[in-house]
Design a protein around this motif. Structure first.
Motif, PDB file in Angstrom:
ATOM      1  N   ASP A   9      11.255 -11.169 129.172  1.00 22.10           N
ATOM      2  CA  ASP A   9      11.520 -12.592 129.073  1.00 22.10           C
ATOM      3  C   ASP A   9      11.945 -13.088 130.442  1.00 22.10           C
ATOM      4  O   ASP A   9      12.979 -12.624 130.947  1.00 22.10           O
ATOM      5  N   PRO A  10      11.192 -13.921 131.098  1.00 22.73           N
ATOM      6  CA  PRO A  10       9.985 -14.562 130.589  1.00 22.73           C
ATOM      7  C   PRO A  10       8.807 -13.590 130.582  1.00 22.73           C
ATOM      8  O   PRO A  10       8.716 -12.719 131.443  1.00 22.73           O
ATOM      9  N   PRO A  11       7.921 -13.775 129.620  1.00 23.59           N
ATOM     10  CA  PRO A  11       6.746 -12.905 129.553  1.00 23.59           C
ATOM     11  C   PRO A  11       5.792 -13.189 130.712  1.00 23.59           C
ATOM     12  O   PRO A  11       5.748 -14.294 131.240  1.00 23.59           O
ATOM     13  N   TRP A  12       5.034 -12.167 131.067  1.00 29.55           N
ATOM     14  CA  TRP A  12       4.043 -12.322 132.119  1.00 29.55           C
ATOM     15  C   TRP A  12       2.881 -13.168 131.608  1.00 29.55           C
ATOM     16  O   TRP A  12       2.445 -13.021 130.467  1.00 29.55           O
ATOM     17  N   THR A  13       2.400 -14.067 132.447  1.00 32.01           N
ATOM     18  CA  THR A  13       1.168 -14.815 132.204  1.00 32.01           C
ATOM     19  C   THR A  13       0.422 -14.890 133.533  1.00 32.01           C
ATOM     20  O   THR A  13       0.998 -14.614 134.600  1.00 32.01           O
ATOM     21  N   VAL A  14      -0.831 -15.280 133.489  1.00 34.29           N
ATOM     22  CA  VAL A  14      -1.602 -15.412 134.729  1.00 34.29           C
ATOM     23  C   VAL A  14      -0.995 -16.453 135.665  1.00 34.29           C
ATOM     24  O   VAL A  14      -1.248 -16.420 136.875  1.00 34.29           O
ATOM     25  N   ASP A  15      -0.175 -17.336 135.146  1.00 36.02           N
ATOM     26  CA  ASP A  15       0.481 -18.335 135.989  1.00 36.02           C
ATOM     27  C   ASP A  15       1.435 -17.709 136.994  1.00 36.02           C
ATOM     28  O   ASP A  15       1.795 -18.331 137.987  1.00 36.02           O
ATOM     29  N   ARG A  16       1.853 -16.465 136.751  1.00 28.10           N
ATOM     30  CA  ARG A  16       2.771 -15.772 137.657  1.00 28.10           C
ATOM     31  C   ARG A  16       2.038 -15.174 138.864  1.00 28.10           C
ATOM     32  O   ARG A  16       2.678 -14.784 139.837  1.00 28.10           O
ATOM     33  N   MET A  17       0.709 -15.100 138.796  1.00 35.42           N
ATOM     34  CA  MET A  17      -0.059 -14.521 139.896  1.00 35.42           C
ATOM     35  C   MET A  17       0.002 -15.414 141.123  1.00 35.42           C
ATOM     36  O   MET A  17       0.051 -16.642 141.009  1.00 35.42           O
ATOM     37  N   THR A  18      -0.039 -14.787 142.291  1.00 39.31           N
ATOM     38  CA  THR A  18      -0.117 -15.560 143.528  1.00 39.31           C
ATOM     39  C   THR A  18      -1.537 -16.091 143.675  1.00 39.31           C
ATOM     40  O   THR A  18      -2.468 -15.617 143.012  1.00 39.31           O
ATOM     41  N   GLU A  19      -1.718 -17.040 144.564  1.00 38.31           N
ATOM     42  CA  GLU A  19      -3.055 -17.565 144.817  1.00 38.31           C
ATOM     43  C   GLU A  19      -3.962 -16.451 145.338  1.00 38.31           C
ATOM     44  O   GLU A  19      -5.138 -16.382 144.988  1.00 38.31           O
ATOM     45  N   GLU A  20      -3.427 -15.576 146.160  1.00 39.60           N
ATOM     46  CA  GLU A  20      -4.217 -14.451 146.677  1.00 39.60           C
ATOM     47  C   GLU A  20      -4.693 -13.561 145.522  1.00 39.60           C
ATOM     48  O   GLU A  20      -5.851 -13.143 145.488  1.00 39.60           O
ATOM     49  N   GLY A  21      -3.814 -13.291 144.580  1.00 42.74           N
ATOM     50  CA  GLY A  21      -4.188 -12.492 143.420  1.00 42.74           C
ATOM     51  C   GLY A  21      -5.245 -13.171 142.574  1.00 42.74           C
ATOM     52  O   GLY A  21      -6.205 -12.534 142.118  1.00 42.74           O
ATOM     53  N   ARG A  22      -5.105 -14.464 142.380  1.00 40.83           N
ATOM     54  CA  ARG A  22      -6.095 -15.218 141.596  1.00 40.83           C
ATOM     55  C   ARG A  22      -7.467 -15.191 142.269  1.00 40.83           C
ATOM     56  O   ARG A  22      -8.493 -15.037 141.616  1.00 40.83           O
ATOM     57  N   GLN A  23      -7.451 -15.332 143.592  1.00 35.80           N
ATOM     58  CA  GLN A  23      -8.706 -15.331 144.334  1.00 35.80           C
ATOM     59  C   GLN A  23      -9.397 -13.974 144.219  1.00 35.80           C
ATOM     60  O   GLN A  23     -10.612 -13.907 144.030  1.00 35.80           O
ATOM     61  N   LYS A  24      -8.635 -12.902 144.297  1.00 36.94           N
ATOM     62  CA  LYS A  24      -9.225 -11.562 144.150  1.00 36.94           C
ATOM     63  C   LYS A  24      -9.826 -11.394 142.759  1.00 36.94           C
ATOM     64  O   LYS A  24     -10.912 -10.831 142.613  1.00 36.94           O
ATOM     65  N   MET A  25      -9.133 -11.884 141.738  1.00 40.18           N
ATOM     66  CA  MET A  25      -9.669 -11.789 140.374  1.00 40.18           C
ATOM     67  C   MET A  25     -10.987 -12.565 140.260  1.00 40.18           C
ATOM     68  O   MET A  25     -11.934 -12.075 139.660  1.00 40.18           O
ATOM     69  N   ARG A  26     -11.034 -13.745 140.856  1.00 33.29           N
ATOM     70  CA  ARG A  26     -12.264 -14.546 140.819  1.00 33.29           C
ATOM     71  C   ARG A  26     -13.406 -13.810 141.527  1.00 33.29           C
ATOM     72  O   ARG A  26     -14.541 -13.835 141.070  1.00 33.29           O
ATOM     73  N   THR A  27     -13.077 -13.143 142.635  1.00 35.66           N
ATOM     74  CA  THR A  27     -14.074 -12.396 143.394  1.00 35.66           C
ATOM     75  C   THR A  27     -14.727 -11.329 142.522  1.00 35.66           C
ATOM     76  O   THR A  27     -15.911 -11.057 142.639  1.00 35.66           O
ATOM     77  N   TRP A  28     -13.950 -10.714 141.629  1.00 35.23           N
ATOM     78  CA  TRP A  28     -14.468  -9.672 140.751  1.00 35.23           C
ATOM     79  C   TRP A  28     -15.025 -10.233 139.446  1.00 35.23           C
ATOM     80  O   TRP A  28     -15.359  -9.484 138.535  1.00 35.23           O
ATOM     81  N   GLY A  29     -15.058 -11.558 139.353  1.00 37.01           N
ATOM     82  CA  GLY A  29     -15.626 -12.171 138.164  1.00 37.01           C
ATOM     83  C   GLY A  29     -14.684 -12.218 136.978  1.00 37.01           C
ATOM     84  O   GLY A  29     -15.120 -12.430 135.853  1.00 37.01           O
ATOM     85  N   VAL A  30     -13.402 -12.046 137.235  1.00 31.67           N
ATOM     86  CA  VAL A  30     -12.407 -12.119 136.162  1.00 31.67           C
ATOM     87  C   VAL A  30     -11.721 -13.472 136.288  1.00 31.67           C
ATOM     88  O   VAL A  30     -11.157 -13.797 137.341  1.00 31.67           O
ATOM     89  N   SER A  31     -11.731 -14.242 135.246  1.00 27.52           N
ATOM     90  CA  SER A  31     -11.132 -15.577 135.286  1.00 27.52           C
ATOM     91  C   SER A  31      -9.623 -15.479 135.375  1.00 27.52           C
ATOM     92  O   SER A  31      -8.995 -14.698 134.695  1.00 27.52           O
ATOM     93  N   SER A  32      -9.048 -16.266 136.270  1.00 22.63           N
ATOM     94  CA  SER A  32      -7.590 -16.368 136.335  1.00 22.63           C
ATOM     95  C   SER A  32      -7.193 -17.823 136.520  1.00 22.63           C
ATOM     96  O   SER A  32      -6.220 -18.134 137.166  1.00 22.63           O
ATOM     97  N   ARG A  33      -7.983 -18.701 135.961  1.00 18.07           N
ATOM     98  CA  ARG A  33      -7.796 -20.162 135.986  1.00 18.07           C
ATOM     99  C   ARG A  33      -8.090 -20.755 137.309  1.00 18.07           C
ATOM    100  O   ARG A  33      -7.698 -20.595 138.335  1.00 18.07           O
TER     101      ARG A  33
END
Length: 108
Positions: A84-108
């Motif tokens: 608590d608080p639970p983990w959500t994709v909102d906790r990811m940094t922009e760098e982390g989100r960009q890497k996920m997008r690069t691999w085709g995994v949606s992170s909003r």
């Protein structure tokens, strides 16, 4: 006691070298690390995981401890896991989100 933010930043930077075993993204960029405090020669880490049943919890904690013990004057690491608080994709940094997008995994 005053918090030495500059000193603690080096531990955040060190943990950017610890990768999530499922995706090559650091535990910092995944948003798993909530807080880092320096108490004498002990580093206290407050963190979470993406799911309660995460099979990699001990592995990740071990990697965090091992990396922090490489830092000068660190003799112990205390890892406190919270849900608590639970983990959500909102906790990811922009760098982390960009890497996920690069691999085709949606992170909003």
């Amino acid at each position: 006691m005053a918090v030495n933010v500059q000193s603690e930043q080096k531990y955040w930077d060190a943990l950017k070298e610890v990768m999530d075993p499922e995706f090559p993204i650091s535990v910092v960029d995944m948003g798993l690390i909530y807080d880092i405090k320096e108490q004498a020669d002990t580093i206290q880490v407050t963190m979470t995981f993406t799911a309660v049943g995460c099979a990699c919890t001990e592995w990740i904690k071990g990697d965090i401890e091992k990396r922090l013990l490489e830092e000068r004057n660190v003799h112990a690491v205390d890892i406190h896991v919270v849900w608590d608080p639970p983990w959500t994709v909102d906790r990811m940094t922009e760098e982390g989100r960009q890497k996920m997008r690069t691999w085709g995994v949606s992170s909003r």
